[in-house]
Design an enzyme around this catalytic site. Structure first.
Site, mmCIF file in Angstrom:
data_model
loop_
_atom_site.group_PDB
_atom_site.id
_atom_site.type_symbol
_atom_site.label_atom_id
_atom_site.label_comp_id
_atom_site.label_asym_id
_atom_site.label_seq_id
_atom_site.Cartn_x
_atom_site.Cartn_y
_atom_site.Cartn_z
ATOM 1 N N GLY A 12 31.488 38.160 28.286
ATOM 2 C CA GLY A 12 32.478 38.528 29.287
ATOM 3 C C GLY A 12 32.199 39.906 29.856
ATOM 4 O O GLY A 12 31.143 40.511 29.609
ATOM 5 N N ALA A 14 33.450 42.881 29.193
ATOM 6 C CA ALA A 14 33.250 43.949 28.212
ATOM 7 C C ALA A 14 31.815 43.925 27.677
ATOM 8 O O ALA A 14 31.153 44.965 27.574
ATOM 9 C CB ALA A 14 34.250 43.809 27.068
ATOM 10 N N GLU A 112 50.983 43.399 42.008
ATOM 11 C CA GLU A 112 51.247 42.355 41.026
ATOM 12 C C GLU A 112 52.470 42.744 40.204
ATOM 13 O O GLU A 112 52.963 43.873 40.274
ATOM 14 C CB GLU A 112 50.025 42.110 40.131
ATOM 15 C CG GLU A 112 48.871 41.453 40.882
ATOM 16 C CD GLU A 112 47.700 41.092 39.997
ATOM 17 O OE1 GLU A 112 47.729 41.397 38.788
ATOM 18 O OE2 GLU A 112 46.732 40.499 40.516
ATOM 19 N N HIS A 228 50.936 32.990 30.675
ATOM 20 C CA HIS A 228 50.953 33.175 32.128
ATOM 21 C C HIS A 228 51.974 32.209 32.715
ATOM 22 O O HIS A 228 51.985 31.026 32.367
ATOM 23 C CB HIS A 228 49.575 32.919 32.726
ATOM 24 C CG HIS A 228 49.439 33.458 34.113
ATOM 25 N ND1 HIS A 228 50.041 32.860 35.200
ATOM 26 C CD2 HIS A 228 48.792 34.551 34.589
ATOM 27 C CE1 HIS A 228 49.760 33.562 36.286
ATOM 28 N NE2 HIS A 228 49.001 34.586 35.948
ATOM 29 N N ARG A 274 55.532 39.242 32.827
ATOM 30 C CA ARG A 274 55.151 37.847 32.644
ATOM 31 C C ARG A 274 55.983 37.119 31.592
ATOM 32 O O ARG A 274 56.295 35.939 31.741
ATOM 33 C CB ARG A 274 53.666 37.763 32.297
ATOM 34 C CG ARG A 274 52.780 38.071 33.481
ATOM 35 C CD ARG A 274 51.321 38.070 33.118
ATOM 36 N NE ARG A 274 50.506 38.223 34.325
ATOM 37 C CZ ARG A 274 49.190 38.311 34.310
ATOM 38 N NH1 ARG A 274 48.543 38.268 33.167
ATOM 39 N NH2 ARG A 274 48.515 38.453 35.432
ATOM 40 N N HIS A 331 47.612 32.730 27.953
ATOM 41 C CA HIS A 331 46.746 33.410 28.910
ATOM 42 C C HIS A 331 45.996 34.589 28.288
ATOM 43 O O HIS A 331 44.811 34.764 28.537
ATOM 44 C CB HIS A 331 47.581 33.887 30.087
ATOM 45 C CG HIS A 331 46.799 34.526 31.192
ATOM 46 N ND1 HIS A 331 45.722 33.914 31.796
ATOM 47 C CD2 HIS A 331 46.943 35.726 31.818
ATOM 48 C CE1 HIS A 331 45.229 34.700 32.736
ATOM 49 N NE2 HIS A 331 45.945 35.810 32.763
ATOM 50 N N GLU A 355 39.079 41.430 24.992
ATOM 51 C CA GLU A 355 40.288 40.778 24.505
ATOM 52 C C GLU A 355 40.265 40.541 22.997
ATOM 53 O O GLU A 355 41.326 40.426 22.375
ATOM 54 C CB GLU A 355 40.500 39.452 25.239
ATOM 55 C CG GLU A 355 41.873 38.845 25.005
ATOM 56 C CD GLU A 355 42.116 37.585 25.808
ATOM 57 O OE1 GLU A 355 43.114 36.896 25.530
ATOM 58 O OE2 GLU A 355 41.307 37.288 26.714
ATOM 59 N N ARG A 366 50.766 42.596 28.060
ATOM 60 C CA ARG A 366 49.778 43.203 28.954
ATOM 61 C C ARG A 366 50.309 43.341 30.372
ATOM 62 O O ARG A 366 50.846 42.398 30.940
ATOM 63 C CB ARG A 366 48.508 42.349 28.972
ATOM 64 C CG ARG A 366 47.438 42.830 29.943
ATOM 65 C CD ARG A 366 46.309 41.830 30.013
ATOM 66 N NE ARG A 366 46.752 40.589 30.618
ATOM 67 C CZ ARG A 366 46.264 40.087 31.756
ATOM 68 N NH1 ARG A 366 45.342 40.747 32.420
ATOM 69 N NH2 ARG A 366 46.691 38.936 32.220
#
Length: 530
Positions: A12, A14, A112, A228, A274, A331, A355, A366
């Protein structure tokens, strides 16, 4: 057998950021269980949060992160990562055509949920993860080797100094291969596939967390799972993520009876944190309603969200109707392998980033678009640290084999694991169903399996899923309050007096303990630590 200075497990953002910043004097090897581009990062539609707007400031971003995280965050980790965000964005923007810009050439900034300013940088409208991943892949140099379709199933330790020195893997042909390294980095993502409904890539099954736990590393905050609110829901299945940016552009959640469900629930309405939105949708679904995203107010939807448009059209959704059917699904994992801000774990030579790690940035929930930011930060900072430290000797050990008869292993089907976790350790939890899940998981006795060499990859995946499920269930039982991504119907309120502390689990001490670190209960969103 192969040796490397730095061995990275995962591919990913990272992992790629780390690999791209490591010095050419280091021999770097990346192992990924599927293909290089199969990751949550590559799927990420949302952007990267950074306080770069004229009215913005890192202090505002800091406070938004703490509020979204229900003040369970590590304030110093938040400060360091948020402060570096503008520079991380600028570095990529200067070297690649990655992010979207307006007619003047300035970076476009989106809004967001739970952000007080427009600060979300996007690439390709809703393809930020793919854009950044491909940018980083193109920056990998010849000293970085990538091995695909390699399943890591055991961390190797030098018992004398409790140092991680390598990994054992299953190769595509079924053979076992050992890799040794001076520094072993877990960048394996979270555990979204433990749940029936998820936005996560098929490969994200909690492997790295289970590996670290089995090796004796500290694991923390596993009860905090972010669901999510809006996954595309067609014929009883989730088909992909409908980014929070859609609500940021004005879409509203509406039930089948025409009720705009976030009215009166939270001051931010459809842009509430969320966990608030997910729980509200969940309540409507439990009452037999269907929930949709009303996108009629977004005039240029197909242009603004090309990837989401493709997902919807491929699944038979007519966007001209103005409604997208959605359900909440797993999520993001706020907890994980306990690390410091650059990824060092409680075991020497073992690191975790992205993650899979828990730095404390996210707290109990988050803040949107802080995840890719954390991966970019940790990848770069760990690379800088590894580039600067003296080399350590490479170890090699003989692994003692303890033969295990195949018929001793009794495991459930993956679908059973997912359905049980969704129903009992999902959006809404209680002691009775958590205890039921604890008992169900215990019957498989996966911690008694002491030799993985003769176990198939499919069964190893189930074992790692069960181990990670146990960690989540245990932590959820211990936290007798509701906070962020952890909601207990039998303890529906936050308990700041007792529960602003973190819980830690490690293999050799089964109970959850609380650290002496106490976050002050008087933090408010107006507090600025600059």
């Amino acid at each position: 057998m192969s040796n490397a200075d730095v061995l990275i497990i995962g591919s990913g953002i990272a992992a790629l950021q780390l690999a791209s910043h490591l010095g050419k004097n280091l021999n770097v090897r990346v192992l990924t269980k599927s293909k290089l581009t199969v990751s949550n990062s590559y799927l990420a539609q949302g952007g990267i949060a950074a306080a770069i707007g004229p009215a913005d400031h890192p202090a505002k971003h800091y406070n938004d992160t703490l509020e979204a995280g229900s003040y369970h965050n590590n304030p110093e980790a938040v400060r360091q990562i948020i402060h570096e965000a503008p520079g991380l964005i600028q570095e990529i923007a200067e070297h690649g055509n990655v992010f979207d810009r307006d007619m003047t050439g300035s970076l476009l900034l989106g809004m967001e949920g739970a952000h007080c300013e427009h600060r979300i940088v996007h690439g390709g409208g809703d393809a930020t993860g793919r854009r950044v991943s491909e940018y980083l892949i193109n920056r990998l140099k010849s000293h970085v080797t990538v091995d695909e379709d390699v399943f890591v199933y055991q961390l190797l330790l030098n018992k004398q100094d409790n140092r991680c020195i390598g990994v054992k893997t299953k190769q595509p042909d079924g053979s076992i291969k050992t890799y040794y390294g001076n520094h072993i980095i877990l960048a394996t993502g979270g555990c979204g596939q433990l749940y029936s409904y998820t936005s996560n890539a098929k490969t994200v099954t909690g492997d790295g967390i289970a590996l670290a736990y089995q090796a004796g590393a500290e694991i923390t905050d596993m009860e905090f799972i972010q669901f999510h609110p809006t996954l595309l829901y067609v014929n009883g299945e989730t088909k992909g993520l409908i980014s929070e940016a859609v609500r940021g552009e004005g879409a509203r959640l509406v039930s089948d009876d025409g009720t705009y469900i976030m009215e009166g629930v939270h001051p931010y309405k459809d842009l509430a944190p969320r966990y608030v939105v997910s729980q509200t949708i969940y309540d409507y679904l439990k009452k037999g309603h269907h929930v949709f995203l009303d996108i009629t107010s977004i005039s240029d939807f197909k242009t603004r969200f090309p990837s989401i448009t493709v997902i919807c059209e491929e699944n038979g959704i007519d966007l001209a109707d103005g409604k997208i059917p959605v359900v909440p699904g797993s999520h993001f994992l706020m907890g994980g392998i306990k690390t410091d801000v650059i990824g060092r774990t409680s075991i020497a030579g073992l690191y975790a980033i992205g993650e899979a790690a828990c730095t404390g940035l996210h707290g109990a929930n988050r803040l949107a678009s802080n995840s890719l930011l954390e991966g970019l930060y940790q990848g770069k900072k760990l690379a800088e640290w590894l580039n600067a430290i003296p080399s350590v000797p490479t170890y090699e050990i003989a692994v003692q084999k303890q033969l295990l008869k195949r018929e001793q292993i009794r495991l459930p089907e993956i679908q059973q694991i997912q359905e049980s976790m969704m129903e009992r350790v999902g959006i809404v939890r209680s002691k009775s169903v958590l205890k039921l899940q604890e008992k169900w998981l215990a019957q498989f006795k996966v911690e008694e399996i002491n030799d993985y060499d003769s176990v198939s990859v499919s069964d190893l995946t189930k074992i790692f899923m069960l181990l990670t499920a146990q960690l989540i269930t245990n932590a959820a039982l211990q936290r007798t309050e509701s906070r962020g991504g952890h909601y207990r119907s039998d303890y529906p309120h936050e308990d700041n007096r007792n529960w602003l502390r973190k819980s830690i689990i490690h293999k050799h001490k089964r109970e959850v303990e609380t650290t002496d670190e106490q976050i002050e209960t008087a933090i408010t969103t107006s507090t600025i630590f600059y």
